[in-house]
Design a protein around this motif. Sequence first.
Motif: not given
Lengths: 249, 291
Positions: A151-167
Motif C-alpha cells: 500500500l505504502v509503495a503506491d505502485s501502478a503494478l503489483i505482483l503478489l506471490d501466493e498472498p493467501f497461503s497459511a492465512v
Amino acid sequence: MTVAPPLVVLRDVTVAYDRHPALHHLTGEFATGSLTAVIGPNGAGKTTLIKAIAGLVRPVEGRIALNGMAPRDVAYMPQLAAIDDSFPISVFDVVLLGHWRRIGAFRAVTPAMRDDAERALSTVGLDGFEGRTFGSLSAGQRQRALFARVLVADSALILLDEPFSAVDARTTTDLIRLIGTWHQEGRTVVSVLHDFEQVRRHFPQALLLAREMVAWGETPDVLTAENLLKARAMSEAWDADALVCRGAA
Amino acid sequence: MTLLHEWLIGPFADFGFMRRALVACLSLALGSGAIGVFLVLRRMSLIGDTMAHSVLPGAAVGFMVAGLSLPAMSLGGFVAGLLVALASGLVTRFTPLKEDASFASFFMISLAIGVLLVSTHGSSVDLMHVLFGSILAVDDVSLMLMASVATVTLLLFAVIFRGLVAECFDPSFLRALKDHGGLYHTTFLVLVVLNMVSGFQALGTLMAVGLMMLPATAARFWVRQVWSLICLSTTLAFASGYVGLVISYQFNLPSGPAIVLVAGVVYLFSVAVGPRDGIVLGLLRGRHLRS
C-alpha cells in the motif's frame, strides 16, 4: 473508455534453472488496470513468472517489457517463506520499507511518509502493532503487514506471490477486498493463487500455467475442466521430458 | 575500599601498558559490537571465524617484509582477508556451493599458507604472537589503528545501516527494487575484515572473533531490537575486556584468553538466565504451563 496500452508485455519468454526450463515460450500481455490470477499445478512456473516480471530472474530467451514504468516502481510481494522472520525488525519499519523507491538507503523518512505508513497499517487492520517485531506476528498478521508495505509503495503494478497461503479465512477476505480496491484505483495486479473458487469470484482475468501457457483470458474461459485436465497432463508429461533432457545434455 | 581501589583501578593507574590495553578494549568493543550483532543476524557467525583465521598469511607476509611492524602486518592481513572474502564470494555466486562452505575452503587454504610462511620464516614465538596476540604490548601506533578502525566502522555502519537491515530481512524485496543489496553486503564484509585486523594484534587471529561473537550472542538473550542489541553487545564487550584485564593482572594470566573467557562466562550466564529465551526462565514457564 479508451484502451490503454498493455502494461506488461511478454514475448516468447523462457526462464530456466540449471538448464531445466521452468517457464517455456510464454507470450502475452497484462492490460493496464487488469486483475489477473496466475494458477497451475506445483512447479508450473507461477512464482518464476512473477519473479521474471519483477526482474529477479532473467529470461534465457524472449523479452519482458514494462510500458512506461521503471523496474523499481513495481511493487513485488515475495512469499512469506522468503523472508527472514527471526530478524528483529518492527512492523512499522517493515511498512516504511514500502517507501524505498522514494527514499532508498540514504534519504530521510518524512513525517508525511510516517503518516502514510500509519494509515496503511490501519487499513490492513494492524492498528497498534507498530512497535511489535515482525517475527512475533501470526502468519495472517505478517501477510497483512506485507500488504501494508505494498500500500505504502503506491505502485501502478503489483505482483503478489501466493498472498493467501497459511492465512485464515477472515484475513483472506480482508485482503481480497484490498486487492479489489487496488483494481478499482486502476492499478494492475498479478497474483499467484491456488484456490479456484476465489479466482472465479474475485479475479476477472486468469492465466493457467503448466510450464507453458495452457490458457490466458477471461476467468470463466480459462477455468474449464478441460483446461485444468490439460494442465495436469502437461505438468506430468514435462517431468518425463525433463529426464530425457538431462540425459541428452 | 582501598582494597577495591587497588584491585579494580590500581593496575590502570600504575601502568601505562594497562591503560593502553583498556583503551584497546574500548576501541575493539566499539567496532565489533555492531559487526558481531550483524554476523549473528545474518547467520554468519562461523564465517566471521573463518575470516579471522584467513588474516594470518597476510600478516605473515607483512612480518617477513617489515619485521614485527604492526602497520605492515595489518595491511597484509587486511589484503589476505579481503582476498579470501572476494574469492569465496565469487565461488558462492557462480557455483552451487553455499557461502559457508566456500568460506571454509578458502580459509583453510589461507591458514595453511599462513602457518607455512610463519614457520619457515619466523620463530615460533612470532607464530604464537600472531595466533594469540598480546594486548599488553599494544603501542601507540596500534592504538591509533584500532581507534581509526572503530571510527570508520561506526561511521560506515551508520551509512549502510538501513540497506543492511532491509537486505537481511527481505533480500528479494531489495533486488526487485533494483537496489544493489550486494553493495551493503560487500561493505559489511570489508568492515568485518578491518575489525579482524584490528583485533588480531590484541587477541590474536585465533581469538579476535571472540570479542565479536560472544557479546553479540549473549545480548540476544536480553534485548530484541537491532539498536539495543548493538548497544548491549558493545557494552558487554568492553566490560569483558575490563574484567578480563583485571583478572589477568591480578592472577598473572595471559590477557587474551582471560578477556575472551570472561565474555564466554557472560554468554553462558545469559543463556541460563536471560529473560529472552533463557533456559531457566523457559523451565519455569514450562512448569507454569503444566500446573
